[in-house]
Motif scaffolding. Sequence first.
Motif, PDB file in Angstrom:
ATOM      1  N   HIS A   1     -15.643   1.692  -8.737  1.00  0.00           N
ATOM      2  CA  HIS A   1     -14.513   2.622  -8.602  1.00  0.00           C
ATOM      3  C   HIS A   1     -14.328   3.526  -9.812  1.00  0.00           C
ATOM      4  O   HIS A   1     -13.376   4.307  -9.838  1.00  0.00           O
ATOM      5  CB  HIS A   1     -13.232   1.832  -8.334  1.00  0.00           C
ATOM      6  CG  HIS A   1     -13.304   0.975  -7.096  1.00  0.00           C
ATOM      7  ND1 HIS A   1     -13.045   1.460  -5.833  1.00  0.00           N
ATOM      8  CD2 HIS A   1     -13.635  -0.336  -6.928  1.00  0.00           C
ATOM      9  CE1 HIS A   1     -13.186   0.485  -4.943  1.00  0.00           C
ATOM     10  NE2 HIS A   1     -13.553  -0.612  -5.581  1.00  0.00           N
TER      11      HIS A   1
ATOM     12  N   ALA B   1      -9.861  -0.047  -3.258  1.00  0.00           N
ATOM     13  CA  ALA B   1      -9.801   1.421  -3.253  1.00  0.00           C
ATOM     14  C   ALA B   1      -8.356   1.915  -3.257  1.00  0.00           C
ATOM     15  O   ALA B   1      -8.042   2.939  -3.874  1.00  0.00           O
ATOM     16  CB  ALA B   1     -10.538   1.965  -2.037  1.00  0.00           C
ATOM     17  N   THR B   2      -7.474   1.178  -2.580  1.00  0.00           N
ATOM     18  CA  THR B   2      -6.057   1.559  -2.535  1.00  0.00           C
ATOM     19  C   THR B   2      -5.417   1.436  -3.910  1.00  0.00           C
ATOM     20  O   THR B   2      -4.681   2.326  -4.360  1.00  0.00           O
ATOM     21  CB  THR B   2      -5.316   0.678  -1.515  1.00  0.00           C
ATOM     22  OG1 THR B   2      -5.888   0.883  -0.210  1.00  0.00           O
ATOM     23  CG2 THR B   2      -3.837   1.012  -1.474  1.00  0.00           C
TER      24      THR B   2
ATOM     25  N   LYS C   1     -12.739  -4.042   0.068  1.00  0.00           N
ATOM     26  CA  LYS C   1     -13.058  -2.651  -0.277  1.00  0.00           C
ATOM     27  C   LYS C   1     -11.838  -1.749  -0.060  1.00  0.00           C
ATOM     28  O   LYS C   1     -11.555  -0.860  -0.866  1.00  0.00           O
ATOM     29  CB  LYS C   1     -14.234  -2.156   0.556  1.00  0.00           C
ATOM     30  CG  LYS C   1     -15.554  -2.829   0.225  1.00  0.00           C
ATOM     31  CD  LYS C   1     -15.946  -2.600  -1.237  1.00  0.00           C
ATOM     32  CE  LYS C   1     -17.268  -3.261  -1.584  1.00  0.00           C
ATOM     33  NZ  LYS C   1     -17.589  -3.122  -3.034  1.00  0.00           N
ATOM     34  N   LEU C   2     -11.108  -1.991   1.032  1.00  0.00           N
ATOM     35  CA  LEU C   2      -9.917  -1.173   1.304  1.00  0.00           C
ATOM     36  C   LEU C   2      -8.850  -1.370   0.235  1.00  0.00           C
ATOM     37  O   LEU C   2      -8.299  -0.396  -0.298  1.00  0.00           O
ATOM     38  CB  LEU C   2      -9.347  -1.533   2.677  1.00  0.00           C
ATOM     39  CG  LEU C   2      -7.989  -0.892   3.011  1.00  0.00           C
ATOM     40  CD1 LEU C   2      -8.113   0.620   3.116  1.00  0.00           C
ATOM     41  CD2 LEU C   2      -7.403  -1.491   4.288  1.00  0.00           C
TER      42      LEU C   2
ATOM     43  N   GLN D   1      -6.758   4.240  -6.054  1.00  0.00           N
ATOM     44  CA  GLN D   1      -6.157   5.525  -5.685  1.00  0.00           C
ATOM     45  C   GLN D   1      -4.762   5.665  -6.273  1.00  0.00           C
ATOM     46  O   GLN D   1      -4.375   6.725  -6.790  1.00  0.00           O
ATOM     47  CB  GLN D   1      -6.104   5.657  -4.160  1.00  0.00           C
ATOM     48  CG  GLN D   1      -5.441   6.919  -3.641  1.00  0.00           C
ATOM     49  CD  GLN D   1      -6.241   8.183  -3.918  1.00  0.00           C
ATOM     50  OE1 GLN D   1      -7.393   8.117  -4.350  1.00  0.00           O
ATOM     51  NE2 GLN D   1      -5.649   9.339  -3.678  1.00  0.00           N
TER      52      GLN D   1
ATOM     53  N   GLY E   1      -4.622   8.321   0.686  1.00  0.00           N
ATOM     54  CA  GLY E   1      -5.873   8.985   0.361  1.00  0.00           C
ATOM     55  C   GLY E   1      -7.005   8.020   0.130  1.00  0.00           C
ATOM     56  O   GLY E   1      -8.174   8.421   0.088  1.00  0.00           O
ATOM     57  N   ALA E   2      -6.703   6.726  -0.032  1.00  0.00           N
ATOM     58  CA  ALA E   2      -7.765   5.727  -0.129  1.00  0.00           C
ATOM     59  C   ALA E   2      -8.512   5.668   1.199  1.00  0.00           C
ATOM     60  O   ALA E   2      -7.889   5.680   2.267  1.00  0.00           O
ATOM     61  CB  ALA E   2      -7.176   4.364  -0.461  1.00  0.00           C
ATOM     62  N   PRO E   3      -9.839   5.605   1.178  1.00  0.00           N
ATOM     63  CA  PRO E   3     -10.612   5.602   2.426  1.00  0.00           C
ATOM     64  C   PRO E   3     -10.210   4.465   3.353  1.00  0.00           C
ATOM     65  O   PRO E   3     -10.184   3.304   2.954  1.00  0.00           O
ATOM     66  CB  PRO E   3     -12.060   5.433   1.937  1.00  0.00           C
ATOM     67  CG  PRO E   3     -12.055   5.932   0.531  1.00  0.00           C
ATOM     68  CD  PRO E   3     -10.708   5.583  -0.015  1.00  0.00           C
ATOM     69  N   GLY E   4      -9.861   4.807   4.581  1.00  0.00           N
ATOM     70  CA  GLY E   4      -9.528   3.813   5.599  1.00  0.00           C
ATOM     71  C   GLY E   4      -8.097   3.334   5.590  1.00  0.00           C
ATOM     72  O   GLY E   4      -7.703   2.539   6.453  1.00  0.00           O
TER      73      GLY E   4
END
Length: 553
Positions: free
Chosen positions: A180, A491-492, A487-488, A495, A504-507
């Motif tokens: 990340h 990423a959150t 992963k979600l 973000q 805006g985090a993927p998914g």
Amino acid sequence: MTMPVLNRRMILLGSAALAGVAACGGEAPKVAADPTLVSTTLGKLRGVQTENGVLEFLGVRYAQPPLGALRFQAPVKPSVLEAEQAATSYGQASVQMRSGAGAAAYPPLVQAAMTEAFAPPDGIKPEGDEDCLMLNVYAQKTGAEAGATRPVMVWLHGGGFSYGQAGLNIYRGHNLAKNHDVVFVGVNHRLNIFGFLALDSAGVPGFTGSANAGMLDIVMALEWVRDNIAQFGGDPGNVTIFGQSGGGAKVSTLLAMPAANGLFHKAVIQSGAGLRAASKEDAADTVSEFIIGLGISASNAAQMLPTLSTEDILSVAREMGANKFRPSIDDASIPRHPFDPDAPAQSANIPIMIGFTKDEQTLYNVGNPEWVKTTDKQVLEAANRSAPGKGAEVTAAFKTTYPDYAPHHLLMQVTGTYRSLSSHHTLASRKAAQPAGVYAFIFAHDIPPQDFILKAPHTAEIPYVMDNVAEAPLFAGATEDDLALGKLMSATWVQFARTGDPNGAPGLPQWPKFDAATRPTMFFRKASEVATEPFKDVWTIIQTNPNPNAPPI
């Protein structure tokens, strides 16, 4: 596990090549700087580069050892060192003092999973050490070439204010740094009696900062981050503090500490909403009990306490109980309760994420063989202790939400979830009255140990947040759904660290800001989604039976 980027033979070959170019009259090409050598305000650090390319700087001293005359004092910055300092192994944890809140003995498969997830680094003393004021940095690049642009994420470990350390397996920041592109910092600091004995605010002469020395340690670590993190590719103007359980309570407290103002810019509280500190009066009573237990007096404490052994101090503290030692009100460091009666004005513009797990308290009951024998009557009795006179309504509300829960799991709802909802959504509601955004969540993904008996317990979200699911498969699981949720969530969190907004985090589904009326809350699970007014009937009861200092578990 680790290997240096440059070895001696490579350096010699590079030197020979440069000499050949110079002899031919050509311009010598620039030699890339060694990324494992970093200059800081306190001297040069020599780290290592792991096989997956992450740069580690471990056991970095940010304050002088709090020994002898520095015991029970505010931290002191170390002197600048001329010699290069090795930063290749984890520093010792603080002296440990278990609070007694955990399971007496986990079932074998739960124990195996916990051992895997929370394994300490090699060479760490189980009992800890007073010489513990060190931090760890994980980064992808260093030096001027790195560019000081990456978000910085500073992790504050759990264990209440009594035990824990930054280097445990699922706390390590390799994957956040590598996957990340953030700079990750983990902090060790003083705990229990060594970090939270209010000698100064109780009027004992000769001490400064002792009431909240453990929190002041964290402030000094954040000052180190401010002064040095650019050399590791981090942006000192974009620092997020985050922590779980006791670490979440530390985050809550820092949001109200004048000395921490300006040192961080976002905050995440995981299962650790800290609304109130201990009162000055209770902290003074703890000091009196300790001094009497040692057989010394306030008048000679400044002479005696620096000379006593660690064990002499601990033996008295253990008799008193670990929960006596936590942050307390003092005029200089923590002049007000963190989030009572309202959110602190100094952090009005700092966005936060705050949440807890679906089944917090299972972790603390799974070791009790009587737990699975819980009866409906015991559930009702516990619910009435949580909400006097409203036990039947609380129980019915949780049964509606979780109709398949057996009594022993329902017991965890009327106790743990009731308290967590009370403290976390109270804090979020008070914070929502300020300009910066608040985002509430619940980790609702059941984890596998002992045939999923824990469901989604205290600590369960940590490997998902850290992108460390694959590092702890016994604890976190190893299915595609487990890995995808990791992963979600990681990423959150990143973000949010980048922008102050997790959207805006993927998914990630659209995640509205929290407001006191509708309380939108993200439920992280296989199909993550936002629920409006979660546990509505329970929340209504909480409003008429407030318990603002209810612990999260």
